[in-house]
Design an enzyme around this catalytic site. Structure first.
Site, PDB file in Angstrom:
ATOM      1  N   SER A   1       0.800  -1.234   0.000  1.00  0.00           N
ATOM      2  CA  SER A   1       0.000   0.000   0.000  1.00  0.00           C
ATOM      3  C   SER A   1       0.830   1.279   0.000  1.00  0.00           C
ATOM      4  O   SER A   1       0.324   2.330  -0.353  1.00  0.00           O
ATOM      5  CB  SER A   1      -0.988   0.003   1.158  1.00  0.00           C
ATOM      6  OG  SER A   1      -0.420   0.532   2.309  1.00  0.00           O
TER       7      SER A   1
ATOM      8  N   LYS B   1       0.448   4.603   6.912  1.00  0.00           N
ATOM      9  CA  LYS B   1      -0.262   5.422   5.921  1.00  0.00           C
ATOM     10  C   LYS B   1       0.250   6.848   5.950  1.00  0.00           C
ATOM     11  O   LYS B   1       0.940   7.268   6.875  1.00  0.00           O
ATOM     12  CB  LYS B   1      -1.768   5.439   6.245  1.00  0.00           C
ATOM     13  CG  LYS B   1      -2.438   4.061   6.296  1.00  0.00           C
ATOM     14  CD  LYS B   1      -2.671   3.494   4.919  1.00  0.00           C
ATOM     15  CE  LYS B   1      -3.167   2.073   4.980  1.00  0.00           C
ATOM     16  NZ  LYS B   1      -3.171   1.411   3.689  1.00  0.00           N
TER      17      LYS B   1
END
Lengths: 158, 177
Positions: free
Chosen positions: B52, B100
């Site tokens: 990701s 993230k």
């Protein structure tokens, strides 16, 4: 000295022979992950056996509520629906790797029910990526065995 | 008269505990305490796993999370942070964390049009996003205590990319390197 060693050995044997409820629940969750894991070399018979073993972890009226990113929310009620879903997944996927990490067990005061929180790490098929999902299990002791009565996913990011 | 060889410590002793064992022990103790305090309260060593955050970070990289990064100021846009899955007190010792990038700050509206992120209706400059993206998503409003976090790899469909609003107390710290 010898007495202390004997006492320590006795205590160790006691914990092995009569594990605490928390240990039994932890073992159950760990074993659930192994049962839910399939490898490419698993044949149809192995997969069918795994499905039937998997059902053994759940109470008759067990409920699984899934609400994960990328899929519509749905609920499986009872062993039959769980069996059907597991059989479908085990047939369609070549591999499925399930791990339950950071397992936290909270026993009720009566020690007959338990809440389990954990992070599930799932890798399906040939995908390089994996999914991580916080999960919550509820278990109850039925005739000496811990069975799962409820499973739900917990949304981390809203 | 004392023999010089007798006063000299054995080479094995020198190799293992040094010429002055007391000093060596003190050094070891200081090192152990320093490591314990650093890795327990300041830096959290991590191994990156997953796609990701590609191409910024890839599987197998080792890094550290600075837990004290937000002692003096709140998280900023563009910071790469680690987010715990559960609320503090949920999972005992989380061994797995989301990594993230913060793109939306508390009170802001985050949307995606044509693969670009928009903050309060304004396009966000994101030089770190290298892969093509076609995301379309209606505006999401961050609460007063929420940050919008998303990975740099936006080549997968929007619904398959773990992202969203994270409460401040779930942000463990900022990535060190």
């Amino acid at each position: 000295m010898l007495l202390a060693a004997a006492a320590a050995l006795g205590f160790w044997c006691w914990t092995i022979l009569f594990p605490s409820p928390e240990k039994l629940v932890l073992k159950k969750i760990s074993s659930l992950a192994s049962t839910a894991t399939i490898v490419a070399s698993d044949g149809n018979i192995t997969r069918a056996t795994k499905v039937s073993n998997l059902i053994g972890y759940f109470a008759v009226d067990a409920e699984i509520h899934f609400d994960v990113t990328g899929y519509p929310a749905h609920t499986l009620s009872g062993r039959d629906e769980i069996r059907e879903a597991a059989a479908g997944a085990f047939t369609s996927l070549t591999t499925l790797n399930v791990q339950f990490l950071d397992v936290t067990v909270r026993l009720a005061a009566d020690k007959l029910t338990a809440d389990v929180s954990c992070a599930a790490k799932v890798n399906a098929g040939d995908s390089k990526d994996f999914g991580v999902q916080e999960m919550h299990f509820q278990l109850k002791k039925v005739e000496g065995d811990w069975l799962i009565t409820k499973v739900e996913t917990v949304k981390t990011l809203s | 008269m004392q023999n010089a060889n007798e006063s000299r410590p054995h080479w094995l002793q020198v190799l293992t505990i040094g010429r002055r064992p007391k000093t060596t022990l003190i050094r070891i103790a200081v090192l152990v305490v320093t490591c314990f305090v650093t890795f327990k309260f300041v830096l959290l060593p991590i191994r990156i796993d997953g796609i990701s955050m590609l191409p910024t970070y890839h599987t197998g990289q080792i890094n550290c999370i600075n837990r004290l990064a937000y002692l003096r100021h709140e998280p900023q846009r563009g910071d790469i942070v680690s987010v715990r899955l559960s609320e503090p007190g949920g999972l005992a010792n989380p061994s797995i964390l989301y990594m993230k990038r913060i793109i939306g700050l508390p009170g802001e509206t985050v949307a995606f049009h044509g693969g670009r992120a928009f903050i309060n209706g304004e396009p966000l400059d994101e030089p770190y996003v290298k892969f093509s993206c076609d995301w379309e998503h209606a505006p999401i409003v961050c609460g007063p205590d929420q940050y919008y976090v998303v990975g740099d790899n936006r080549s997968m469909p929007f619904d398959f990319h773990t992202q969203g609003r994270a409460e401040r107390n779930r942000i463990v710290g900022k990535l060190l390197l």
